[in-house]
Design a protein around this motif. Structure first.
Motif, PDB file in Angstrom:
ATOM      1  N   PRO A 187       0.839  -1.216   0.000  1.00  0.00           N
ATOM      2  CA  PRO A 187       0.000   0.000   0.000  1.00  0.00           C
ATOM      3  C   PRO A 187       0.873   1.265   0.000  1.00  0.00           C
ATOM      4  O   PRO A 187       1.996   1.253   0.484  1.00  0.00           O
ATOM      5  N   GLY A 188       0.330   2.338  -0.581  1.00  0.00           N
ATOM      6  CA  GLY A 188       1.052   3.604  -0.677  1.00  0.00           C
ATOM      7  C   GLY A 188       1.160   4.298   0.664  1.00  0.00           C
ATOM      8  O   GLY A 188       0.522   3.896   1.646  1.00  0.00           O
ATOM      9  N   PRO A 189       1.951   5.340   0.778  1.00  0.00           N
ATOM     10  CA  PRO A 189       2.799   5.910  -0.271  1.00  0.00           C
ATOM     11  C   PRO A 189       4.030   5.039  -0.528  1.00  0.00           C
ATOM     12  O   PRO A 189       4.492   4.320   0.354  1.00  0.00           O
ATOM     13  N   ALA A 190       4.549   5.108  -1.756  1.00  0.00           N
ATOM     14  CA  ALA A 190       5.687   4.281  -2.141  1.00  0.00           C
ATOM     15  C   ALA A 190       6.935   4.679  -1.368  1.00  0.00           C
ATOM     16  O   ALA A 190       7.171   5.861  -1.085  1.00  0.00           O
ATOM     17  N   GLU A 191       7.740   3.670  -1.022  1.00  0.00           N
ATOM     18  CA  GLU A 191       8.983   3.951  -0.311  1.00  0.00           C
ATOM     19  C   GLU A 191      10.073   2.984  -0.760  1.00  0.00           C
ATOM     20  O   GLU A 191       9.806   1.843  -1.151  1.00  0.00           O
ATOM     21  N   LEU A 192      11.306   3.480  -0.723  1.00  0.00           N
ATOM     22  CA  LEU A 192      12.475   2.679  -1.044  1.00  0.00           C
ATOM     23  C   LEU A 192      12.995   2.046   0.239  1.00  0.00           C
ATOM     24  O   LEU A 192      13.207   2.732   1.237  1.00  0.00           O
ATOM     25  N   VAL A 193      13.221   0.740   0.199  1.00  0.00           N
ATOM     26  CA  VAL A 193      13.743   0.007   1.353  1.00  0.00           C
ATOM     27  C   VAL A 193      15.152  -0.469   1.016  1.00  0.00           C
ATOM     28  O   VAL A 193      15.351  -1.181   0.022  1.00  0.00           O
ATOM     29  N   VAL A 194      16.133  -0.057   1.822  1.00  0.00           N
ATOM     30  CA  VAL A 194      17.530  -0.385   1.579  1.00  0.00           C
ATOM     31  C   VAL A 194      18.015  -1.324   2.686  1.00  0.00           C
ATOM     32  O   VAL A 194      17.995  -0.951   3.864  1.00  0.00           O
ATOM     33  N   PRO A 195      18.446  -2.544   2.348  1.00  0.00           N
ATOM     34  CA  PRO A 195      18.945  -3.469   3.371  1.00  0.00           C
ATOM     35  C   PRO A 195      20.360  -3.113   3.800  1.00  0.00           C
ATOM     36  O   PRO A 195      21.049  -2.331   3.120  1.00  0.00           O
ATOM     37  N   PRO A 196      20.838  -3.678   4.913  1.00  0.00           N
ATOM     38  CA  PRO A 196      22.216  -3.421   5.346  1.00  0.00           C
ATOM     39  C   PRO A 196      23.226  -3.992   4.357  1.00  0.00           C
ATOM     40  O   PRO A 196      22.956  -4.953   3.640  1.00  0.00           O
ATOM     41  N   GLY A 197      24.412  -3.385   4.336  1.00  0.00           N
ATOM     42  CA  GLY A 197      25.493  -3.869   3.490  1.00  0.00           C
ATOM     43  C   GLY A 197      26.208  -2.733   2.793  1.00  0.00           C
ATOM     44  O   GLY A 197      25.760  -1.583   2.807  1.00  0.00           O
ATOM     45  N   ARG A 198      27.348  -3.050   2.179  1.00  0.00           N
ATOM     46  CA  ARG A 198      28.106  -2.030   1.441  1.00  0.00           C
ATOM     47  C   ARG A 198      27.427  -1.775   0.102  1.00  0.00           C
ATOM     48  O   ARG A 198      27.330  -2.664  -0.734  1.00  0.00           O
TER      49      ARG A 198
END
Length: 245
Positions: free
Chosen positions: A43-54
């Motif tokens: 469901p919105g609003p759209a979001e960017l999900v960044v996992p841990p790591g280099r």
């Protein structure tokens, strides 16, 4: 922004309202970009999900990249007329709304390698102060550019996105006989709220009892203004110089 990508592949997969990117490992600007983030669309609003790591590995810094990206996080590094060196970024994870990035939360660390820079005109008041301070301690610095050159230590700089600001802590720069430390934040509109602490190298302090005494009270300069036009309080600069002299 002068950021060069080499040919490569990035797998894409859309499922259950999410767009998965990667995993990818792409050559870019002399280094590598890695990761496997995803965009949660529903469901919105759209979001960017960044996992841990280099996610950034030894990418070569250029003035164009600093003007566009680095100065928003580290103004003392981003405002450079000339530079050489590279940067790596380790993500500790984060979630960033696409429509309002400053409403997100993320953290990690930035590591600079062999980074040397000459300050741009926008931070010239600080550069002038550093030259005057070093000249007061050792006249041999007068008329030279050693005090103007800055070398960023390869210590991890902690970074964080939260409370609608981008924060950093732990940036250490060597400039001749001086050591500069920076910490603070940048708001969504570019407003700065930072402190720049100026000290002397340990060997300089040990050789001069007067300097050693001054080191007991840090020389702290507030950095305000905006990302594009950082401002140091002229009174704070003159008071600092007067203390040293």
């Amino acid at each position: 922004a002068g950021f060069r990508f080499e040919p490569g592949e990035m797998p894409l997969k859309c499922f259950e309202g999410q767009l998965a990117l990667g995993p990818f490992d792409l050559a870019a600007a002399g280094g590598r970009l890695r990761g496997s983030p995803w965009v949660r669309m529903l469901p919105g609003p759209a979001e960017l999900v960044v996992p841990p790591g280099r996610c950034v590995d030894r990418v070569v810094l250029t003035r164009a990249v600093c003007d566009r990206w680095v100065k928003w996080l580290l103004p003392l590094v981003g405002h450079s007329a000339r530079m050489q060196g590279c940067v790596s970024v380790d993500s500790a994870g984060g979630r960033v709304p696409l429509a309002d990035p400053f409403a997100g939360e993320a953290s990690g660390q930035v590591i600079f390698e062999n980074l040397e820079a000459v300050p741009a005109e926008t931070v010239q008041p600080l550069a002038n102060l550093l030259v005057r301070l070093q000249t007061a301690i050792d006249p041999r610095f007068a008329g030279g550019d050693k005090a103007g050159r800055r070398r960023v230590r390869p210590d991890p700089v902690r970074v964080r996105l939260g409370d609608r600001r981008r924060w950093h802590d732990g940036l250490v720069i060597d400039s001749g006989a001086l050591v500069i430390r920076s910490a603070g934040s940048v708001a969504a509109d570019g407003a700065l709220a930072m402190n720049v602490e100026v000290g002397f190298r340990g060997d300089i302090a040990g050789a001069s009892p007067v300097v050693g005494k001054l080191l007991r009270t840090p020389l702290v300069l507030p950095l305000k203004g905006t990302v594009d036009r950082p401002q140091f309080d002229p009174r704070a600069l003159e008071m600092t110089l007067a203390r040293i002299v």
